[in-house]
Scaffold this motif. Structure first.
Motif, mmCIF file in Angstrom:
data_model
loop_
_atom_site.group_PDB
_atom_site.id
_atom_site.type_symbol
_atom_site.label_atom_id
_atom_site.label_comp_id
_atom_site.label_asym_id
_atom_site.label_seq_id
_atom_site.Cartn_x
_atom_site.Cartn_y
_atom_site.Cartn_z
ATOM 1 N N THR A 41 86.305 108.999 -38.469
ATOM 2 C CA THR A 41 86.312 107.859 -39.391
ATOM 3 C C THR A 41 85.194 106.889 -39.041
ATOM 4 N N VAL A 42 85.016 106.645 -37.741
ATOM 5 C CA VAL A 42 83.948 105.746 -37.297
ATOM 6 C C VAL A 42 82.594 106.283 -37.737
ATOM 7 N N MET A 43 82.367 107.585 -37.574
ATOM 8 C CA MET A 43 81.081 108.169 -37.964
ATOM 9 C C MET A 43 80.849 108.060 -39.470
ATOM 10 N N ASP A 44 81.883 108.319 -40.262
ATOM 11 C CA ASP A 44 81.770 108.179 -41.719
ATOM 12 C C ASP A 44 81.459 106.734 -42.100
ATOM 13 N N PHE A 45 82.150 105.808 -41.448
ATOM 14 C CA PHE A 45 81.953 104.386 -41.731
ATOM 15 C C PHE A 45 80.545 103.930 -41.337
ATOM 16 N N VAL A 46 80.087 104.341 -40.162
ATOM 17 C CA VAL A 46 78.742 103.968 -39.711
ATOM 18 C C VAL A 46 77.702 104.499 -40.698
ATOM 19 N N ALA A 47 77.885 105.724 -41.179
ATOM 20 C CA ALA A 47 76.953 106.290 -42.163
ATOM 21 C C ALA A 47 76.942 105.441 -43.436
ATOM 22 N N ALA A 48 78.117 104.988 -43.866
ATOM 23 C CA ALA A 48 78.209 104.146 -45.068
ATOM 24 C C ALA A 48 77.492 102.812 -44.851
ATOM 25 N N ILE A 49 77.662 102.223 -43.678
ATOM 26 C CA ILE A 49 77.002 100.944 -43.359
ATOM 27 C C ILE A 49 75.489 101.137 -43.293
ATOM 28 N N GLU A 50 75.047 102.220 -42.657
ATOM 29 C CA GLU A 50 73.616 102.483 -42.567
ATOM 30 C C GLU A 50 73.001 102.643 -43.956
ATOM 31 N N ASP A 51 73.685 103.364 -44.827
ATOM 32 C CA ASP A 51 73.200 103.555 -46.202
ATOM 33 C C ASP A 51 73.172 102.231 -46.962
ATOM 34 N N GLU A 52 74.248 101.459 -46.833
ATOM 35 C CA GLU A 52 74.371 100.193 -47.566
ATOM 36 C C GLU A 52 73.250 99.221 -47.205
ATOM 37 N N PHE A 53 72.942 99.119 -45.906
ATOM 38 C CA PHE A 53 71.969 98.131 -45.444
ATOM 39 C C PHE A 53 70.590 98.723 -45.149
ATOM 40 N N ASP A 54 70.445 100.041 -45.292
ATOM 41 C CA ASP A 54 69.191 100.734 -45.009
ATOM 42 C C ASP A 54 68.724 100.447 -43.583
ATOM 43 N N ILE A 55 69.628 100.703 -42.625
ATOM 44 C CA ILE A 55 69.352 100.500 -41.206
ATOM 45 C C ILE A 55 69.810 101.737 -40.437
ATOM 46 N N THR A 67 84.237 95.142 -32.552
ATOM 47 C CA THR A 67 84.877 94.300 -33.567
ATOM 48 C C THR A 67 83.998 94.194 -34.813
ATOM 49 N N VAL A 68 84.612 93.767 -35.891
ATOM 50 C CA VAL A 68 83.873 93.553 -37.141
ATOM 51 C C VAL A 68 82.774 92.512 -36.929
ATOM 52 N N GLY A 69 83.079 91.433 -36.224
ATOM 53 C CA GLY A 69 82.092 90.388 -35.964
ATOM 54 C C GLY A 69 80.876 90.914 -35.226
ATOM 55 N N GLN A 70 81.102 91.782 -34.226
ATOM 56 C CA GLN A 70 79.981 92.372 -33.489
ATOM 57 C C GLN A 70 79.136 93.250 -34.415
ATOM 58 N N LEU A 71 79.785 93.972 -35.321
ATOM 59 C CA LEU A 71 79.048 94.807 -36.260
ATOM 60 C C LEU A 71 78.219 93.942 -37.210
ATOM 61 N N VAL A 72 78.811 92.867 -37.724
ATOM 62 C CA VAL A 72 78.092 91.974 -38.632
ATOM 63 C C VAL A 72 76.861 91.406 -37.923
ATOM 64 N N ASP A 73 77.013 90.971 -36.680
ATOM 65 C CA ASP A 73 75.878 90.429 -35.919
ATOM 66 C C ASP A 73 74.803 91.493 -35.689
ATOM 67 N N ALA A 74 75.227 92.733 -35.390
ATOM 68 C CA ALA A 74 74.266 93.823 -35.187
ATOM 69 C C ALA A 74 73.492 94.129 -36.466
ATOM 70 N N VAL A 75 74.195 94.143 -37.599
ATOM 71 C CA VAL A 75 73.527 94.394 -38.881
ATOM 72 C C VAL A 75 72.530 93.270 -39.177
ATOM 73 N N ALA A 76 72.923 92.037 -38.946
ATOM 74 C CA ALA A 76 72.036 90.889 -39.190
ATOM 75 C C ALA A 76 70.780 91.017 -38.331
ATOM 76 N N LYS A 77 70.950 91.420 -37.072
ATOM 77 C CA LYS A 77 69.824 91.567 -36.156
ATOM 78 C C LYS A 77 68.907 92.703 -36.609
ATOM 79 N N LEU A 78 69.480 93.832 -37.015
ATOM 80 C CA LEU A 78 68.692 94.979 -37.458
ATOM 81 C C LEU A 78 67.948 94.695 -38.769
ATOM 82 N N LYS A 79 68.553 93.902 -39.625
ATOM 83 C CA LYS A 79 67.919 93.567 -40.900
ATOM 84 C C LYS A 79 66.826 92.516 -40.729
ATOM 85 N N GLY A 80 66.975 91.706 -39.671
ATOM 86 C CA GLY A 80 66.060 90.596 -39.443
ATOM 87 C C GLY A 80 64.740 91.046 -38.944
#
Length: 80
Positions: A41-55, A67-80
């Motif tokens: 499930t984690v792998m499927d979810f990570v793939a969905a997040i990577e596709d959504e944000f192109d990261i 945690t969700v908060g850690q993921l949000v911060d990681a996505v923000a950092k990768l997008k930045g």
């Protein structure tokens, strides 16, 4: 709305199809503890997040995100 809020909302929307227990999603929600996700499930979810944000989320990063908060911060950092 801040970028972080927008990212959180998108991440929460991506969690929804995987949230079989109807857990309330907050920054403190854990993927293993609260959502009880297995590794597939984690792998499927990570793939969905990577596709959504192109990261790309590396395996090392995934290992540190609990945690969700850690993921949000990681996505923000990768997008930045």
């Amino acid at each position: 709305m801040t970028d972080r809020t927008a990212i959180f909302d998108t991440v929460a929307a991506q969690i929804e199809p995987f949230d079989k227990k109807g857990v309330e999603i907050t920054d403190a929600t854990t993927f293993q503890g609260n959502l009880e996700w297995d590794s597939l499930t984690v792998m499927d979810f990570v793939a969905a997040i990577e596709d959504e944000f192109d990261i790309i989320i590396t395996m090392n990063m995934q290992a540190e995100i609990e945690t969700v908060g850690q993921l949000v911060d990681a996505v923000a950092k990768l997008k930045g």
